[in-house]
Design an enzyme around this catalytic site. Structure first.
Site, PDB file in Angstrom:
ATOM      1  CG  ASP A  81       2.869   5.772 -59.616  1.00  0.00           C
ATOM      2  OD1 ASP A  81       1.845   5.212 -60.080  1.00  0.00           O
ATOM      3  OD2 ASP A  81       4.026   5.369 -59.839  1.00  0.00           O
ATOM      4  NE  ARG A 101       6.879  -0.801 -63.867  1.00  0.00           N
ATOM      5  CZ  ARG A 101       6.189  -1.549 -63.030  1.00  0.00           C
ATOM      6  NH1 ARG A 101       6.699  -2.658 -62.560  1.00  0.00           N
ATOM      7  NH2 ARG A 101       4.987  -1.192 -62.647  1.00  0.00           N
ATOM      8  N   GLY A 102       7.813   1.465 -61.172  1.00  0.00           N
ATOM      9  CA  GLY A 102       6.981   1.119 -60.012  1.00  0.00           C
ATOM     10  C   GLY A 102       7.434   1.969 -58.847  1.00  0.00           C
ATOM     11  CB  ALA A 103       5.646   4.250 -56.586  1.00  0.00           C
ATOM     12  NE  ARG A 114       8.748   7.327 -64.576  1.00  0.00           N
ATOM     13  CZ  ARG A 114       7.935   6.260 -64.547  1.00  0.00           C
ATOM     14  NH1 ARG A 114       8.330   5.166 -63.907  1.00  0.00           N
ATOM     15  NH2 ARG A 114       6.752   6.298 -65.112  1.00  0.00           N
ATOM     16  CG  ASN A 166      -2.047   3.564 -60.258  1.00  0.00           C
ATOM     17  OD1 ASN A 166      -0.944   3.351 -59.777  1.00  0.00           O
ATOM     18  ND2 ASN A 166      -2.750   2.617 -60.865  1.00  0.00           N
ATOM     19  CE  LYS A 167       1.886   3.631 -65.747  1.00  0.00           C
ATOM     20  NZ  LYS A 167       2.855   4.698 -66.027  1.00  0.00           N
ATOM     21  CD  GLN A 206       3.723   0.203 -67.543  1.00  0.00           C
ATOM     22  OE1 GLN A 206       2.871   0.148 -68.440  1.00  0.00           O
ATOM     23  NE2 GLN A 206       4.303   1.347 -67.192  1.00  0.00           N
TER      24      GLN A 206
HETATM   25  C1  LIG Z   1       3.330  -0.235 -56.670  1.00  0.00           C
HETATM   26  S1  LIG Z   1       3.639   1.164 -57.587  1.00  0.00           S
HETATM   27  C2  LIG Z   1       3.265   0.658 -59.177  1.00  0.00           C
HETATM   28  C3  LIG Z   1       2.765   1.798 -59.993  1.00  0.00           C
HETATM   29  O1  LIG Z   1       3.829   2.329 -60.814  1.00  0.00           O
HETATM   30  C4  LIG Z   1       3.428   2.198 -62.151  1.00  0.00           C
HETATM   31  O2  LIG Z   1       3.896   3.203 -62.990  1.00  0.00           O
HETATM   32  P1  LIG Z   1       5.269   2.969 -63.838  1.00  0.00           P
HETATM   33  O3  LIG Z   1       5.221   1.566 -64.366  1.00  0.00           O
HETATM   34  O4  LIG Z   1       5.193   4.033 -64.913  1.00  0.00           O
HETATM   35  O5  LIG Z   1       6.392   3.203 -62.865  1.00  0.00           O
HETATM   36  C5  LIG Z   1       1.928   2.223 -62.090  1.00  0.00           C
HETATM   37  O6  LIG Z   1       1.427   3.507 -61.875  1.00  0.00           O
HETATM   38  C6  LIG Z   1       1.706   1.318 -60.921  1.00  0.00           C
HETATM   39  O7  LIG Z   1       0.452   1.347 -60.347  1.00  0.00           O
END
Ligand SMILES: CSC[C@H]1O[C@H](OP(=O)(O)O)[C@H](O)[C@@H]1O
Length: 358
Positions: free
Chosen positions: A246, A55-57, A98, A256-257, A205
């Protein structure tokens, strides 16, 4: 921990390629277990993205790039029609894993364009170029993060209290992270920053990944529940907020989250700068405003039965958006690998997307 190419990370890499397979650190099992998934099929990669194993963009985009290569590498030489059909079908399939992180679509588009640039060449050559392109996306991402760290550090000062939300660290990228990159760089330069990491419900996270990364790196990190951010700011312990993203819309609105928007409002109320670390691969000029960003909704169980323990009655209604949108007016600056962008964002974002990396 040195933020130079090939530097030692404070944690195992989120994404790696090993001989003939994609290695994904299963982030669902952190921080207590370090387990890698070894993937050889695109459907496995799609599942890993959907289930937040990766996960993480940026990390999602990198994984999808390798997933696309895995999808076409076994097409027989000479089967041109089959290759192009499978390439586009696999790209579409991975692209629906996603909806919010634009890096996913950015990486897939870049891979398909790379293949199309070689149309007519032997399939073996195109396949090899696709694998190299995925490797390049991964390597470039690490350098982009390092540059974001450099630019972001110019906005911070030694001794500051810094709050962050979710995980925009090395585990969300190829290395170093976006929002966490300046924290690593500060540590390398002997600065003493005090970081407050929101645990970031419901998937935690912040607790499971950001606190893990920063503690492993020897950085002063204090874990707080999301509902404590206001009190921490009220006590004067925070002088800057920095988060990842994101997707940044063309007007500077930021997805973002979930919970990020609330942090931005709190920061504004306390006169604290709110910074967004955004690689240009997360900027989407084709999306006019935050209202146009698709927001992923995730299973109710993440809220009612997180990590296997039921904490809410069976059948209760749940609303579980994985992201929210922070309007551009709450964003003090957007930090890209090409420099710091201040309002008005539309022009600054357009210029950043046209400029070569500094
Ligand atoms: C550097 S992008 C990280 C970004 O992604 C996370 O979402 P997820 O854990 O659901 O993929 C979150 O929005 C972070 O800021």
């Amino acid at each position: 921990m040195r933020m130079k190419p090939g530097m030692d990370l404070p944690h195992p890499p989120a994404v790696a390629w090993k001989e003939d397979r994609l290695m994904l650190l299963d982030q669902r099992r952190l921080p207590t277990e370090t387990v890698y998934l070894e993937l050889t099929r695109p459907e496995e990669v799609r599942e890993a993205i959907r289930e937040l194993a990766v996960r993480g963009a940026p990390a999602i985009g990198i994984a999808a790039a390798y997933g696309l290569y895995l999808g076409v590498r076994d097409v027989p030489e000479g089967d041109e029609e089959g290759f192009w059909q499978l390439l586009n079908r696999t790209s579409d399939r991975l692209g629906t894993s996603r909806p919010t992180a634009v890096n996913l679509h950015w990486a897939l588009r870049r891979m398909v364009r790379r293949a199309e640039s070689l149309k007519g060449k032997p399939l073996s050559e195109i396949k090899e170029a696709l694998l190299q392109e995925a490797e390049t996306i991964r390597r470039e991402d690490a350098e982009v993060c390092r540059r974001i760290g450099e630019h972001a550090l110019s906005l911070l000062e030694d001794g500051m209290g810094v709050l962050t939300h979710c995980n925009a660290g090395g585990l969300a990228t190829a290395a170093y992270g976006t929002a966490l990159a300046p924290l690593y760089l500060a540590k390398e330069r002997g600065w003493r920053l005090k970081v407050f990491a929101d645990e970031t419900r419901p998937v935690l996270q912040g607790a499971r990944l950001t606190a893990y990364e920063l503690k492993q790196a020897g950085i002063d990190v204090t874990l707080i529940c999301d509902n404590m951010a206001a009190a921490v700011m009220q006590r004067g312990w925070v002088q800057a907020v920095i988060v990842g993203t994101d997707r940044v819309a063309a007007n500077g609105d930021v997805a973002n989250k979930i919970g990020t928007y609330g942090v931005a409002v709190l920061a504004r109320a306390h006169g604290i700068p709110f910074y967004v670390a955004a690689p240009t691969s997360s900027i989407d000029l084709e999306t006019p405003t935050g209202a146009d960003i698709p927001i992923e909704e995730r299973p109710a169980e993440e809220v009612t039965q997180g990590f296997g323990k039921r904490t809410a009655p069976e059948g209760v209604s749940v609303y579980n958006p994985a992201f929210d949108v922070t309007p551009a007016e709450y964003v003090t600056a957007i930090i890209t690998e090409r420099g710091v962008i201040r309002p008005p964002y539309a022009e600054g974002l357009r210029r950043a997307m046209e400029e070569p990396s500094k």
